[in-house]
Each structure stands twice: as C-alpha cells, then as structure tokens.
Design an enzyme around this catalytic site. Structure first.
Site, mmCIF file in Angstrom:
data_model
loop_
_atom_site.group_PDB
_atom_site.id
_atom_site.type_symbol
_atom_site.label_atom_id
_atom_site.label_comp_id
_atom_site.label_asym_id
_atom_site.label_seq_id
_atom_site.Cartn_x
_atom_site.Cartn_y
_atom_site.Cartn_z
ATOM 1 C CD1 TRP A 102 11.072 63.421 34.325
ATOM 2 C CD2 TRP A 102 11.336 61.533 33.165
ATOM 3 N NE1 TRP A 102 11.372 63.761 33.034
ATOM 4 C CE2 TRP A 102 11.533 62.618 32.295
ATOM 5 C CE3 TRP A 102 11.443 60.234 32.651
ATOM 6 C CZ2 TRP A 102 11.839 62.462 30.937
ATOM 7 C CZ3 TRP A 102 11.747 60.074 31.298
ATOM 8 C CH2 TRP A 102 11.943 61.181 30.464
ATOM 9 C CG ASP A 172 15.403 60.672 38.237
ATOM 10 O OD1 ASP A 172 16.414 61.288 37.842
ATOM 11 O OD2 ASP A 172 14.442 60.391 37.487
ATOM 12 C CE LYS A 196 16.619 65.897 31.113
ATOM 13 N NZ LYS A 196 16.042 64.694 31.674
HETATM 14 C C1 LIG Z 1 15.302 63.539 31.593
HETATM 15 C C2 LIG Z 1 14.920 62.815 32.827
HETATM 16 C C3 LIG Z 1 14.870 61.412 32.869
HETATM 17 C C4 LIG Z 1 15.133 60.553 31.674
HETATM 18 O O1 LIG Z 1 16.452 60.580 31.347
HETATM 19 P P1 LIG Z 1 17.060 59.684 30.161
HETATM 20 O O2 LIG Z 1 18.516 59.892 30.350
HETATM 21 O O3 LIG Z 1 16.521 60.220 28.875
HETATM 22 O O4 LIG Z 1 16.633 58.278 30.387
HETATM 23 C C5 LIG Z 1 14.545 60.823 34.074
HETATM 24 N N1 LIG Z 1 14.290 61.544 35.173
HETATM 25 C C6 LIG Z 1 14.317 62.889 35.162
HETATM 26 C C7 LIG Z 1 14.042 63.640 36.428
HETATM 27 C C8 LIG Z 1 14.639 63.566 33.992
HETATM 28 O O5 LIG Z 1 14.685 64.903 33.977
#
Ligand SMILES: *Cc1c(COP(=O)(O)O)cnc(C)c1O
Length: 365
Positions: A102, A172, A196
């Site tokens: 990511w 993030d 998540k």
């Molecule tokens: C799942 C995830 C993403 C991507 O998320 P999307 O909503 O599919 O763009 C980015 N960063 C982390 C840490 C993730 O777990």
C-alpha cells in the site's frame, strides 16, 4: 441460517447487530416508507444520518475542533492522489516510510506530483517489520510525511507514531482505524477505506486538519479538492449514502461496546490468543517480527505450500472462511477486525491445534 467466521482482510466482517438493524430498517427507515438506498441525499432523514455518523465518529476518536471529517468515494487508493494534489503546495516534496504494497502504490502515485524521499523501508526484510526511523533522514521542508499505520497484507503495525515536527503526518489507517484510541492531533491527515474496520466498501473517511485544506492548485478537479468537499459537507455530489448509513450504525455499535478502549481490550485479547498459539506451535508460525505485529491482520505459514492449501480447504469446510493469505505472499492470514468475536478466534485456534495434531505435531497442546 448459518453465519460463518469470516477472516477476510476486506471487505470484511461486520457486527451482526448492525446487519440485523439494517435488515429491520431495510424497507421502511424510521417511518419514511423507504429504504436508505432510495432516499434523497438532501432530505432530512439522510441529513440526520450523516450528521449523526460524523458526531459519533468525532466522539469515538476524540477528534479536535480544528479537524474536518469527510465522507468521500474512491477508496483509500484515491487518497494516494488527493493527498499530494492538495498538500504538495510549497516544496512539492514528501517523505515516505515504505512498509508494503500500500505504501508502494501511494509512493508511485505521489511521484506523479512531486519529489519523493523514502526515509526508511522494510523491503529488504520482506516487509516483516516496521523499519527503524532516523529523524536525521527526514526532509525538513517536506510538504508531508506518509505512513501506513497498519500493513494489511504483511500484518505489521507501528508501536510509535513518528515525530515529524512541523511536517504534517499523513496516515493511511485503512485497516486499523477505530481499533484502539489514537491521538488525532498528532496527524495532519488520516484516511481509511471503510471496508476493513468501518463498514461497506464505497465510503472513505478523511480526517484533515483545517489548515491543510485549501492548498490545491486551480487546475485540480473540483471533486479531488478537499476544499470543495469541506465547503459542501461531503455533499457536493451524491455521496455513498448507504455505506455512510452502515458506517454510522457501526460507530453506534462501537460506542455501545466500550468505545475505542473497549475495542482495544478485545482486539488485544484476540491477537494474544492467536500469537500465543503461533509462538508455541510446531507446525504454524508467524513470519512477522514480534515488535511489529499487527492486532488486526495475522499472517501465518506452515512452511509447506501443500499443507497451507490443505489447511485453507479444511478450515473453510469448518466455517472458518477466507483464511488464504494475500495472492502475492501466499500462506494464511486471519484478519481479526473489531467485529470478529473472541469466539471466532478461539474456534480458529482450536481448529489449528486439531490440524497440527493430525499432522503429527502438537506436542505443545
Ligand atoms: C485496503 C487498503 C487500501 C486500499 O483501499 P481501497 O479502498 O481499496 O482503495 C489502502 N491501504 C491500506 C492500508 C489498505 O488496507
């Protein structure tokens, strides 16, 4: 009806009480005679839904007054572009800590807009840890500093949030937001895709300090400008109404279950059960360095691909679902987000012990 234990990394398990409430309200939301999916995003019912969701999130995370909360679309991945488009306004430089796929994607996106300095990386360790940080390597004039607080694929998480001084810290938090209390004031921007630990895919939460709004260049598309979203209370165009509604129900559920301290307590307990077993198993092990272990995503392996496949197949038959590791790293991964009950983790460990015994191991059980 049979509900399984769903260990998916995302879209992931939701609290059963939330799904039941949504089911009850499906055809007739609070006497409106409509489902939330069918109503105007400008109407009084939806206005109340989005305002309550924001108020509850602010309350749960103790978000200071000088931060805006946005409900956007495009997933966490769109934030990889929105952050540089809005924050790269002076030096057009950003610092990154590289901890997995990511951050790799975030770095690639930010490179389109400015100069990227990777201050530390755990790539040489196959991303099995959070690297040590040396503040001497940080760029004093960076427009921001980016981290992923929890690495969903590799199962690593920070113990300490980097001290970046006047450089805004961008986090993030897609896979660990709301899993424990955090000090929002340490961050410039926090973003998280919902699927998540928050709710259904489709809504992305952005928490941004006020002074970081308004710096986008003139040619940045309106929807990608935080200012547009702030000025319109996330309602510049039609928002992901139903996802916001479910996220709001999840926020209420968290409040009813002890808030973030309650979540932290049960998340610690769940992770401990699984790691304690992994550390004494003769068959399964955790590839992650002990000091960097995530409470949310727990990868594990047997060291033998065929055994891994057999385990995944058999556990699925037992109603322990989606334990396959990420397609790029193999093995297994149990995602044990807020909504995973302790009973789910106990059922998993119990089956792992049984599998270990059947394979001739298990002298520890
Ligand atoms: C799942 C995830 C993403 C991507 O998320 P999307 O909503 O599919 O763009 C980015 N960063 C982390 C840490 C993730 O777990």
């Amino acid at each position: 009806m049979t509900r399984v234990y769903n260990f998916s990394a995302g879209p992931a398990i939701l609290p059963e009480e939330v799904l039941q409430k949504a089911a009850q309200e499906m055809l007739d939301y609070k006497g409106s005679g409509m489902s939330v999916m069918e109503m105007s995003h400008r109407g009084k019912e939806f206005k109340q839904i989005i305002e309550a969701a924001e108020a509850n999130l602010r309350d749960l995370m103790n978000i200071p007054e000088n931060y805006k909360v946005l409900f956007l679309q495009g997933g966490a991945s769109l934030q990889f572009a929105m952050v540089p488009l809005n924050l790269m306004r002076k030096s057009k430089k950003a610092d990154f800590v590289h901890t997995g796929q990511w951050t790799k994607k975030a770095i690639a996106e930010a490179k389109k807009f400015g100069e990227i300095n990777i201050v530390a990386s755990s790539e040489g360790d196959n991303f099995t840890c959070i690297p040590e940080l040396d503040p001497a390597t940080f760029s004093k004039d960076a427009d921001y500093f980016h981290i992923a607080t929890n690495n969903t694929i590799y199962g690593t998480a920070y113990n300490d949030i980097p001290q970046t001084g006047d450089v805004p810290l961008v986090a993030d938090m897609s896979s660990n937001i709301l899993s424990e209390p955090i000090d929002v004031s340490k961050f410039g921007v926090i973003f998280a895709g919902a699927q998540k630990n928050i709710g259904p895919a489709g809504v992305t939460i952005v928490i941004i300090r006020e002074d970081l709004v308004g710096g986008a260049a003139e040619d940045v598309p309106s929807l990608l400008n935080y200012q547009t979203q702030v000025d319109n209370g996330s309602l510049y165009n039609t928002p992901p109404c139903y996802s916001i509604y479910i996220a709001g129900l999840v926020f209420e559920w968290i409040k009813q279950n002890g808030g973030l301290i309650g979540m932290q307590k049960s998340n610690k307990e769940k992770a401990q059960i699984l790691y304690d077993y992994l550390d004494c198993s003769t068959l399964f092990s955790s590839p992650v360095q002990k000091t960097s272990r995530s409470m949310m995503n727990v990868p594990f392996v047997t060291g033998n691909k065929e055994l891994d496949a057999e385990f995944i197949e058999q556990s699925s038959q037992r109603g322990l679902k989606t334990l396959k590791g990420h397609r790029t790293i193999g093995g297994m991964r149990a995602s044990i987000y807020n909504a995973m009950p302790i009973a789910g983790v106990k059922a998993l460990v119990s089956f792992m012990k049984e599998f270990e015994t059947n394979k001739g191991g298990g002298n520890n059980v």
